[in-house]
Design a protein around this motif. Structure first.
Motif, PDB file in Angstrom:
ATOM      1  N   GLY A  33      10.993 -82.657 -47.472  1.00 15.89           N
ATOM      2  CA  GLY A  33      12.116 -83.518 -47.558  1.00 15.89           C
ATOM      3  C   GLY A  33      12.351 -84.219 -48.499  1.00 15.89           C
ATOM      4  O   GLY A  33      13.040 -85.167 -48.370  1.00 15.89           O
ATOM      5  N   PRO A  35      14.384 -86.035 -51.543  1.00 22.97           N
ATOM      6  CA  PRO A  35      15.753 -86.104 -51.744  1.00 22.97           C
ATOM      7  C   PRO A  35      15.876 -85.273 -53.296  1.00 22.97           C
ATOM      8  O   PRO A  35      17.187 -85.004 -53.518  1.00 22.97           O
ATOM      9  N   ARG A  36      15.013 -85.667 -54.091  1.00 25.71           N
ATOM     10  CA  ARG A  36      15.167 -84.946 -55.511  1.00 25.71           C
ATOM     11  C   ARG A  36      13.621 -84.824 -55.931  1.00 25.71           C
ATOM     12  O   ARG A  36      12.843 -85.521 -55.664  1.00 25.71           O
ATOM     13  N   SER A  67      17.923 -81.235 -56.388  1.00 25.91           N
ATOM     14  CA  SER A  67      18.477 -82.280 -55.819  1.00 25.91           C
ATOM     15  C   SER A  67      19.010 -81.937 -54.133  1.00 25.91           C
ATOM     16  O   SER A  67      19.832 -80.973 -54.221  1.00 25.91           O
ATOM     17  N   LYS A  68      18.903 -82.722 -53.406  1.00 22.00           N
ATOM     18  CA  LYS A  68      19.431 -82.665 -52.019  1.00 22.00           C
ATOM     19  C   LYS A  68      20.761 -83.092 -52.128  1.00 22.00           C
ATOM     20  O   LYS A  68      21.091 -84.266 -52.368  1.00 22.00           O
ATOM     21  N   SER A  70      24.100 -84.999 -50.386  1.00 27.16           N
ATOM     22  CA  SER A  70      24.209 -86.407 -49.737  1.00 27.16           C
ATOM     23  C   SER A  70      24.760 -86.119 -48.383  1.00 27.16           C
ATOM     24  O   SER A  70      24.256 -86.963 -47.529  1.00 27.16           O
ATOM     25  N   ASP A  73      21.867 -80.742 -45.544  1.00 27.44           N
ATOM     26  CA  ASP A  73      20.235 -80.650 -45.609  1.00 27.44           C
ATOM     27  C   ASP A  73      20.226 -79.454 -46.889  1.00 27.44           C
ATOM     28  O   ASP A  73      19.040 -79.061 -47.140  1.00 27.44           O
ATOM     29  N   TYR A  75      19.986 -77.866 -50.733  1.00 27.47           N
ATOM     30  CA  TYR A  75      19.558 -78.292 -52.172  1.00 27.47           C
ATOM     31  C   TYR A  75      20.162 -77.383 -53.033  1.00 27.47           C
ATOM     32  O   TYR A  75      20.715 -76.452 -52.894  1.00 27.47           O
TER      33      TYR A  75
END
Length: 265
Positions: A33, A35-36, A67-68, A70, A73, A75
């Motif tokens: 998980g 975020p980046r 990158s995920k 915002s 879910d 990427y």
């Protein structure tokens, strides 16, 4: 974890020329998980016939930024940095950032060719939303703090016709079935293409690439030394039948006789 998103990213990396080596790392990072995150891929690229350096290779490092989004879910592959250490001059490491837009952009091979000083041909989305076919080449005299070297584009007013530029010169292998089509694809992705050509009636084994700014082909000899294009024999010198293997030697001898008499080029 969004399996469909993972498969889409893996397919996207393969489509852009990064293969499948990063698939496991990509899965782990998404499962955690993050975020980046950034993934690194190291490669070696053999240098074709470098003078006195037969075993040298260019060292390449790609750093891919994932990158995920915002608001969900999913990427996205947003950009990658390419670090290149050349086997022959210049020896210093150089780098460039290439952005990916909705899964499209400069491929791994194309980025290596651009950082090696060659041009690539791409369909580019303009700011007005339209698509244009352009030749892209890095300007090594202009460095931008964020992206790296400025990218010069050639298209529109240039109206560069690659097929016509190739047809100006005499390439003995061109009689091979399907070669011209393969050659066009190779030159458009910025490859240094191995080819035979003629200079003053003498066949030379060397390499060619594209110079879109001056709408011509660049030539190099077996040792990767530049050969000025005005020294390369053209079809207009020997006639349209020059491509025929059966007539080649006779036409070359005739043209060389003309040169000796002062009536050639």
């Amino acid at each position: 974890m969004n399996e469909e998103n993972l498969r889409h990213l893996q397919a996207n990396l393969e489509y852009l020329g990064f293969g499948k080596k990063l698939n496991t790392s990509l899965r782990y990072c998404i499962e955690f998980g993050l975020p980046r995150f950034r993934m690194t891929l190291n490669l070696k690229m053999p240098v074709p016939n470098p003078k006195n350096w037969p075993d040298h290779e260019d060292f390449i490092e790609y750093q891919l930024e994932i990158s995920k989004d915002s608001d969900n879910d999913k990427y996205s592959f947003i950009w990658y940095d390419l670090y290149l250490s050349k086997a022959i001059k210049p020896y210093e490491m150089i780098n460039q950032r290439f952005f990916i837009n909705n899964g499209k952009g400069i491929t791994a091979t194309e980025s290596y060719n651009m950082l090696s000083g060659r041009a690539v041909n791409k369909d580019v989305m303009l700011k007005n939303g339209r698509t244009a076919n352009l030749w892209l080449k890095l300007s090594f005299t202009e460095y931008l703090a964020v992206n790296g070297y400025a990218i010069r584009s050639y298209g529109g007013n240039y109206k560069f016709n690659l097929a016509a530029a190739v047809d100006r010169f005499i390439f003995p292998e061109m009689e091979e079935e399907g070669l011209k089509n393969r050659l066009m694809k190779s030159l458009k992705r910025g490859d240094l293409q191995r080819m035979c050509f003629f200079t003053s009636g003498r066949e030379v084994q060397g390499f060619i690439t594209v110079d879109p700014q001056f709408e011509t082909i660049e030539f190099y000899d077996h040792d990767l030394e530049p050969v000025p294009s005005h020294l390369i024999d053209r079809k207009t010198v020997y006639g349209k039948t020059m491509g025929s293997t059966r007539n080649k030697d006779a036409l070359l001898n005739e043209a060389m006789d003309e040169d000796k008499k002062g009536r050639g080029r």
